[in-house]
Design a protein around this motif. Structure first.
Motif, PDB file in Angstrom:
ATOM      1  N   VAL A  33      27.514 133.960  88.383  1.00  0.00           N
ATOM      2  CA  VAL A  33      26.430 134.675  87.856  1.00  0.00           C
ATOM      3  C   VAL A  33      25.148 133.467  88.199  1.00  0.00           C
ATOM      4  O   VAL A  33      25.322 132.286  87.976  1.00  0.00           O
ATOM      5  CB  VAL A  33      26.487 134.607  86.217  1.00  0.00           C
ATOM      6  N   THR A  34      24.269 134.058  88.844  1.00  0.00           N
ATOM      7  CA  THR A  34      23.028 133.143  89.316  1.00  0.00           C
ATOM      8  C   THR A  34      21.744 133.488  88.818  1.00  0.00           C
ATOM      9  O   THR A  34      21.661 134.616  88.108  1.00  0.00           O
ATOM     10  CB  THR A  34      22.651 133.665  90.984  1.00  0.00           C
ATOM     11  N   LEU A  35      20.807 132.593  88.910  1.00  0.00           N
ATOM     12  CA  LEU A  35      19.279 132.849  88.384  1.00  0.00           C
ATOM     13  C   LEU A  35      18.545 132.080  89.326  1.00  0.00           C
ATOM     14  O   LEU A  35      18.716 130.818  89.428  1.00  0.00           O
ATOM     15  CB  LEU A  35      19.454 132.282  86.924  1.00  0.00           C
ATOM     16  N   ASP A  36      17.514 132.724  89.768  1.00  0.00           N
ATOM     17  CA  ASP A  36      16.637 132.026  90.710  1.00  0.00           C
ATOM     18  C   ASP A  36      15.359 131.815  89.725  1.00  0.00           C
ATOM     19  O   ASP A  36      14.754 132.411  89.147  1.00  0.00           O
ATOM     20  CB  ASP A  36      15.740 132.965  91.672  1.00  0.00           C
ATOM     21  N   VAL A  37      14.856 130.226  89.636  1.00  0.00           N
ATOM     22  CA  VAL A  37      13.865 129.670  88.831  1.00  0.00           C
ATOM     23  C   VAL A  37      12.965 128.847  89.587  1.00  0.00           C
ATOM     24  O   VAL A  37      13.392 128.311  90.720  1.00  0.00           O
ATOM     25  CB  VAL A  37      14.297 129.207  87.685  1.00  0.00           C
ATOM     26  N   ALA A  38      11.717 128.711  89.180  1.00  0.00           N
ATOM     27  CA  ALA A  38      11.073 127.677  89.788  1.00  0.00           C
ATOM     28  C   ALA A  38      11.619 126.331  89.515  1.00  0.00           C
ATOM     29  O   ALA A  38      12.159 125.881  88.405  1.00  0.00           O
ATOM     30  CB  ALA A  38       9.566 127.490  89.097  1.00  0.00           C
ATOM     31  N   ARG A  44      31.258 137.955  79.248  1.00  0.00           N
ATOM     32  CA  ARG A  44      29.907 137.928  78.922  1.00  0.00           C
ATOM     33  C   ARG A  44      29.459 136.560  79.527  1.00  0.00           C
ATOM     34  O   ARG A  44      29.607 135.452  78.651  1.00  0.00           O
ATOM     35  CB  ARG A  44      29.179 138.459  77.713  1.00  0.00           C
ATOM     36  N   VAL A  45      28.714 136.274  80.496  1.00  0.00           N
ATOM     37  CA  VAL A  45      28.144 135.084  80.957  1.00  0.00           C
ATOM     38  C   VAL A  45      26.602 135.336  81.276  1.00  0.00           C
ATOM     39  O   VAL A  45      26.125 136.345  82.004  1.00  0.00           O
ATOM     40  CB  VAL A  45      28.607 134.760  82.366  1.00  0.00           C
ATOM     41  N   THR A  46      25.850 134.445  80.579  1.00  0.00           N
ATOM     42  CA  THR A  46      24.470 134.780  80.711  1.00  0.00           C
ATOM     43  C   THR A  46      23.579 133.218  80.776  1.00  0.00           C
ATOM     44  O   THR A  46      24.252 132.443  80.337  1.00  0.00           O
ATOM     45  CB  THR A  46      23.649 135.242  79.294  1.00  0.00           C
ATOM     46  N   TRP A  47      22.574 133.252  81.631  1.00  0.00           N
ATOM     47  CA  TRP A  47      21.588 132.276  81.584  1.00  0.00           C
ATOM     48  C   TRP A  47      20.720 132.087  80.389  1.00  0.00           C
ATOM     49  O   TRP A  47      20.125 133.293  80.183  1.00  0.00           O
ATOM     50  CB  TRP A  47      20.827 131.968  82.878  1.00  0.00           C
ATOM     51  N   MET A  48      20.721 130.863  79.576  1.00  0.00           N
ATOM     52  CA  MET A  48      20.071 130.973  78.547  1.00  0.00           C
ATOM     53  C   MET A  48      18.789 129.853  78.439  1.00  0.00           C
ATOM     54  O   MET A  48      18.872 128.894  79.065  1.00  0.00           O
ATOM     55  CB  MET A  48      20.882 130.790  77.320  1.00  0.00           C
ATOM     56  N   ARG A  49      17.677 130.108  77.702  1.00  0.00           N
ATOM     57  CA  ARG A  49      16.910 128.945  77.529  1.00  0.00           C
ATOM     58  C   ARG A  49      16.666 128.852  75.933  1.00  0.00           C
ATOM     59  O   ARG A  49      16.074 129.795  75.355  1.00  0.00           O
ATOM     60  CB  ARG A  49      15.423 128.941  78.143  1.00  0.00           C
ATOM     61  N   ARG A 106      24.783 139.069  87.992  1.00  0.00           N
ATOM     62  CA  ARG A 106      26.112 139.046  87.893  1.00  0.00           C
ATOM     63  C   ARG A 106      26.966 139.577  89.275  1.00  0.00           C
ATOM     64  O   ARG A 106      26.583 140.749  89.770  1.00  0.00           O
ATOM     65  CB  ARG A 106      26.802 139.731  86.685  1.00  0.00           C
ATOM     66  N   GLY A 107      27.592 138.678  89.754  1.00  0.00           N
ATOM     67  CA  GLY A 107      28.420 139.168  91.030  1.00  0.00           C
ATOM     68  C   GLY A 107      29.581 139.965  90.580  1.00  0.00           C
ATOM     69  O   GLY A 107      29.821 140.366  89.653  1.00  0.00           O
ATOM     70  N   ASP A 108      30.519 140.189  91.625  1.00  0.00           N
ATOM     71  CA  ASP A 108      31.652 141.064  91.444  1.00  0.00           C
ATOM     72  C   ASP A 108      32.904 140.224  90.822  1.00  0.00           C
ATOM     73  O   ASP A 108      32.957 139.031  91.035  1.00  0.00           O
ATOM     74  CB  ASP A 108      32.128 141.571  92.715  1.00  0.00           C
ATOM     75  N   PHE A 109      33.407 140.895  90.067  1.00  0.00           N
ATOM     76  CA  PHE A 109      35.034 140.317  89.547  1.00  0.00           C
ATOM     77  C   PHE A 109      35.812 140.050  90.609  1.00  0.00           C
ATOM     78  O   PHE A 109      36.165 141.103  91.360  1.00  0.00           O
ATOM     79  CB  PHE A 109      35.523 140.993  88.388  1.00  0.00           C
ATOM     80  N   LEU A 110      36.509 138.941  90.776  1.00  0.00           N
ATOM     81  CA  LEU A 110      37.432 138.742  91.877  1.00  0.00           C
ATOM     82  C   LEU A 110      38.595 138.326  91.369  1.00  0.00           C
ATOM     83  O   LEU A 110      38.498 137.319  90.506  1.00  0.00           O
ATOM     84  CB  LEU A 110      36.918 137.420  92.934  1.00  0.00           C
ATOM     85  N   PRO A 111      39.811 138.935  91.666  1.00  0.00           N
ATOM     86  CA  PRO A 111      41.219 138.481  91.045  1.00  0.00           C
ATOM     87  C   PRO A 111      41.940 137.405  91.640  1.00  0.00           C
ATOM     88  O   PRO A 111      41.512 137.106  93.072  1.00  0.00           O
ATOM     89  CB  PRO A 111      41.817 140.048  91.364  1.00  0.00           C
ATOM     90  N   HIS A 112      42.389 136.490  91.024  1.00  0.00           N
ATOM     91  CA  HIS A 112      43.473 135.790  91.455  1.00  0.00           C
ATOM     92  C   HIS A 112      44.843 135.941  91.533  1.00  0.00           C
ATOM     93  O   HIS A 112      45.198 137.180  91.008  1.00  0.00           O
ATOM     94  CB  HIS A 112      43.372 134.384  90.295  1.00  0.00           C
TER      95      HIS A 112
END
Length: 298
Positions: A182-187, A152-157, A167-173
């Motif tokens: 995991v991305t977040l667009d902000v001002a 679980r990956v989240t952007w927090m304040r 959240r993007g796709d899981f990519l295997p190694h």
């Protein structure tokens, strides 16, 4: 159960060895050396919770004497003497016992698979993608090298999860671990104070938290500089147009042999000035655009 199978396989070889001399071909047993040991080896591969593949074999010293046919669930005798003098009924019962063991072993392992799972701690870092628009930032949280897959990956304040987290796709190694972004667009002015939180079973209940390193004062100053620069663009453009109009060719002379509608040729000085003026203007705009890009990416 493995001990029982080993004893049965040992008995199989011993009985086979007693008849090996009469068949004329058998394992070497020099009189000056001790008899080689007999080993039973099993290899089981588990691709998931419902599929398993098992290989079995018997080895007399360095010589493989028996194998296992997974399709037919039968023993493969690799030498004429390795069959021994077992009756058909005895071989059938022995093969049934091996088949029961191999299938039962796979079922038991799959039933307790959660106790055999290995765990690897994730590595995480932050970055910024190209700006999605003026005055905005796209923050990226990278998580890599973790196992098992659930994370679980989240952007927090603070303790508040931010809406708009993607959240993007899981990519295997190649080593069986995973990567996730995991991305977040902000001002841009709101980036300070944000953090990325990672929850994974390998962390033992201690979440991994990475704080965005943006400085609010720097972001404010950068935004102010960008606004001032944008406001200055019309002024610069107007000045360039005015200078260009002042460099127009003079009115034609009435003494011209072609009449009043024929303009005089432009001077060599004006011909040199026009491309120079255009080059300076384009160069200024390119530098301005590059400066703006650097400001928004901070």
């Amino acid at each position: 159960m493995p001990l029982l199978l080993l004893l049965l396989f040992g008995g199989l070889v011993q009985r086979g060895a007693s008849t090996g001399a009469s068949q004329g071909a058998g394992p070497p047993h020099p009189a000056t050396e001790e008899p080689p040991s007999f080993r039973v080896l099993q290899t089981s591969s588990f691709a998931n919770y419902s599929w398993a593949y098992t290989q079995g074999g018997g080895w007399l010293g360095e010589l493989q004497t028996h194998g296992w046919d997974n399709v037919r669930d039968t023993i493969r005798f690799l030498w004429p003497w390795s069959r021994g003098n077992f009756s058909a009924v005895e071989l059938k019962n022995l093969q049934s016992l091996f088949a029961l063991y191999f299938h039962g072993f796979a079922i038991e392992v799959q039933a307790f698979a959660r106790y055999f799972q290995f765990e690897l701690r994730p590595e995480a870092w932050l970055s910024a993608d190209p700006s999605p628009g003026p005055g905005r930032l796209r923050l990226v949280c990278h998580v890599s090298g973790f196992h098992p897959k659930p994370v679980r990956v989240t952007w927090m304040r603070g303790e508040q999860e931010q809406r708009g987290t993607r959240r993007g796709d899981f990519l295997p190694h190649a080593d069986g671990t995973w990567y996730l972004r995991v991305t977040l667009d902000v001002a841009a002015r709101e980036a300070a104070g944000l953090s990325c939180r990672v929850k994974h079973s390998s962390l033992g209940g201690q979440d991994m938290v990475l704080h965005w390193g943006g400085n609010s004062a720097l972001l404010t100053l950068s935004g102010l500089a960008a606004v001032v620069t944008l406001l200055a663009l019309p002024v610069v453009h107007t000045c360039c147009k005015k200078r260009s109009s002042n460099r127009k060719a003079p009115a034609p002379s009435p003494d011209s042999p072609m009449g009043t509608n024929t303009p005089k040729p432009r001077t060599s000085g004006h011909q040199l000035y026009t491309p120079q003026e255009s080059w300076v203007k384009n160069r200024f705009l390119e530098k301005l655009k590059a400066s703006l890009n650097r400001l928004w990416r901070r």
